[in-house]
Design a protein around this motif. Sequence first.
Motif, mmCIF file in Angstrom:
data_model
loop_
_atom_site.group_PDB
_atom_site.id
_atom_site.type_symbol
_atom_site.label_atom_id
_atom_site.label_comp_id
_atom_site.label_asym_id
_atom_site.label_seq_id
_atom_site.Cartn_x
_atom_site.Cartn_y
_atom_site.Cartn_z
ATOM 1 N N ILE A 121 0.739 -1.111 -0.038
ATOM 2 C CA ILE A 121 0.069 -0.049 0.286
ATOM 3 C C ILE A 121 1.075 1.760 -0.270
ATOM 4 C CG2 ILE A 121 -1.238 1.398 1.568
ATOM 5 C CD1 ILE A 121 -2.786 -0.947 2.476
ATOM 6 N N ASN A 122 0.702 2.068 -0.906
ATOM 7 C CA ASN A 122 1.551 3.515 -1.397
ATOM 8 C C ASN A 122 1.107 4.454 -0.126
ATOM 9 O OD1 ASN A 122 0.456 2.299 -4.192
ATOM 10 N ND2 ASN A 122 2.763 2.736 -4.067
ATOM 11 N N TRP A 123 2.652 4.164 0.405
ATOM 12 C CA TRP A 123 2.649 5.801 1.564
ATOM 13 C C TRP A 123 1.739 5.669 3.176
ATOM 14 C CZ3 TRP A 123 7.347 8.030 0.059
ATOM 15 C CH2 TRP A 123 7.045 8.102 -0.614
ATOM 16 N N SER A 124 0.290 5.163 2.440
ATOM 17 C CA SER A 124 -0.770 5.532 3.953
ATOM 18 C C SER A 124 -1.089 4.374 4.511
ATOM 19 C CB SER A 124 -1.117 6.484 4.755
ATOM 20 O OG SER A 124 -1.720 6.538 5.503
ATOM 21 N N ALA A 125 -1.910 4.070 4.766
ATOM 22 C CA ALA A 125 -2.623 3.278 4.619
ATOM 23 C C ALA A 125 -4.081 3.916 5.462
ATOM 24 C CB ALA A 125 -2.633 2.014 5.613
ATOM 25 N N GLU A 126 -3.948 5.021 6.089
ATOM 26 C CA GLU A 126 -5.210 5.790 6.730
ATOM 27 C C GLU A 126 -6.207 5.529 6.212
ATOM 28 O OE1 GLU A 126 -3.756 9.987 8.336
ATOM 29 O OE2 GLU A 126 -2.385 9.026 9.483
ATOM 30 N N LYS A 127 -6.302 5.709 4.729
ATOM 31 C CA LYS A 127 -7.764 6.579 4.230
ATOM 32 C C LYS A 127 -8.362 5.144 4.036
ATOM 33 C CE LYS A 127 -4.954 5.512 -0.431
ATOM 34 N NZ LYS A 127 -3.403 5.018 0.553
ATOM 35 N N TYR A 128 -7.963 3.978 4.645
ATOM 36 C CA TYR A 128 -8.791 2.724 4.177
ATOM 37 C C TYR A 128 -8.789 2.044 5.801
ATOM 38 C CZ TYR A 128 -6.641 2.187 -0.066
ATOM 39 O OH TYR A 128 -6.302 2.579 -1.458
ATOM 40 N N GLY A 129 -8.647 3.205 6.733
ATOM 41 C CA GLY A 129 -8.955 1.858 8.249
ATOM 42 C C GLY A 129 -7.992 1.900 8.998
ATOM 43 N N PHE A 130 -7.212 1.740 8.469
ATOM 44 C CA PHE A 130 -5.606 0.293 9.262
ATOM 45 C C PHE A 130 -4.496 1.710 9.436
ATOM 46 C CE2 PHE A 130 -6.438 -1.676 4.377
ATOM 47 C CZ PHE A 130 -8.118 -2.099 5.038
ATOM 48 N N PRO A 131 -4.197 1.152 10.798
ATOM 49 C CA PRO A 131 -4.566 -0.353 11.213
ATOM 50 C C PRO A 131 -6.202 -0.807 11.621
ATOM 51 C CG PRO A 131 -2.922 0.909 13.063
ATOM 52 C CD PRO A 131 -2.858 1.830 11.885
ATOM 53 N N ALA A 132 -6.460 -1.525 11.773
ATOM 54 C CA ALA A 132 -7.317 -2.241 12.481
ATOM 55 C C ALA A 132 -7.332 -3.422 13.527
ATOM 56 C CB ALA A 132 -8.902 -2.911 11.670
ATOM 57 N N SER A 133 -8.474 -3.953 13.960
ATOM 58 C CA SER A 133 -8.072 -4.737 15.357
ATOM 59 C C SER A 133 -7.093 -6.009 14.131
ATOM 60 C CB SER A 133 -9.219 -5.178 15.809
ATOM 61 O OG SER A 133 -10.232 -5.723 14.787
ATOM 62 N N ASN A 134 -8.040 -6.653 13.417
ATOM 63 C CA ASN A 134 -7.556 -7.673 12.383
ATOM 64 C C ASN A 134 -6.427 -7.450 11.508
ATOM 65 O OD1 ASN A 134 -9.632 -6.138 10.941
ATOM 66 N ND2 ASN A 134 -9.900 -8.472 10.009
ATOM 67 N N VAL A 135 -6.277 -5.883 11.511
ATOM 68 C CA VAL A 135 -5.429 -5.957 9.722
ATOM 69 C C VAL A 135 -3.938 -5.083 10.317
ATOM 70 C CG1 VAL A 135 -5.209 -4.514 7.980
ATOM 71 C CG2 VAL A 135 -7.253 -5.526 9.089
#
Length: 342
Positions: free
Chosen positions: A142-156
């Motif tokens: 994933i490029n640069w940041s995963a915040e747009k997908y709501g990560f990190p998450a409890s299972n990610v």
Amino acid sequence: MLIFSYMEIHNDHKGRDLGNPLGLPMIKIIILLALSLSLWPLTASAKSCLFLASYHKGYEWQDGIEAGMREVLDNKCTIEAFYLDTKRNMGEEYAVRTAQQARKLIDTMQPDVVIASDDSAARYVIAPYYKGSSIPFVFCGINWSAEKYGFPASNVTGMLEIISIDQLLKVIRTVNPDASRGIFIAGDVPSTRSNYERYRKIFTASDIAIEDGMVMSFAEWGNKLAKSQQEMDFIILANKAGIPDWDDAKARESVLEHASVFTLGHHEFMVNLNMFSMTKIPREQGEWAAKVAIEILDGAKASDIPIIANRRWNIYANEVLLDKAGIRLPATIMRKAVKVRP
């Protein structure tokens, strides 16, 4: 379930069991049967892993991730793979439809862990359907940041894909201290556009303008390259993905013909076309994701494993193109660089 029944055993005239041609004592037969029964459930309960790939098999970056992943996971779990194929099929409708197929597979398979490569898997599958679910996901690429997908998450959790733009900028300044204008030429796909925006932000902060040179055909790519020889101080030849009629042989001819302006890039599969490259290593992403998957299979929680960025890069120098352009890189760089040819 295995069922064994007792059978009366008859002896021949030498006292051997007719139903036991090896002549083993009954106690050994019972022990062997018990061992086979004890081992059978281990196969039935083998761990399962799913590789959820954003692109098609044969796309070099993703192939490197998959190779690193499979090498580390060898014999640790059974591996299934699903390819979303969103580089060759870039429409939103296609992505949503294919994501539904992936969802059906995951719901049916119920894998012990999913390794997901690149942005499309996160955008179309993990974020809308599995964020916070009981199935653990390890992303990479994933490029640069995963915040747009709501990560990190409890299972990610996962590994981000970072380009060493600051170092590339230093090399540009070394080659041409007065550089003020460049162009980013690449196929127009979402992940590459995300990289362009990051380049633009960092270069603009250093008072360097970088033009959007995204294209949709090989002819456009060649025209941009030729035109930029007179107009630009440097050229970023980024990803060829998203150019459906791409021709490797003609691309090599073009860069040899038009080799007067400094070209550089960040992809392993573009090193023959650039004078200098500082590339991410796809195997690093796959190996790391697989090691985290093993931790999860052994009982760790995804939420306990922090998201990190890639930490390794390879350096390449194309001496033929550099010589034709009359560009000399510092000896400190040339000593570290892998030498390639167009």
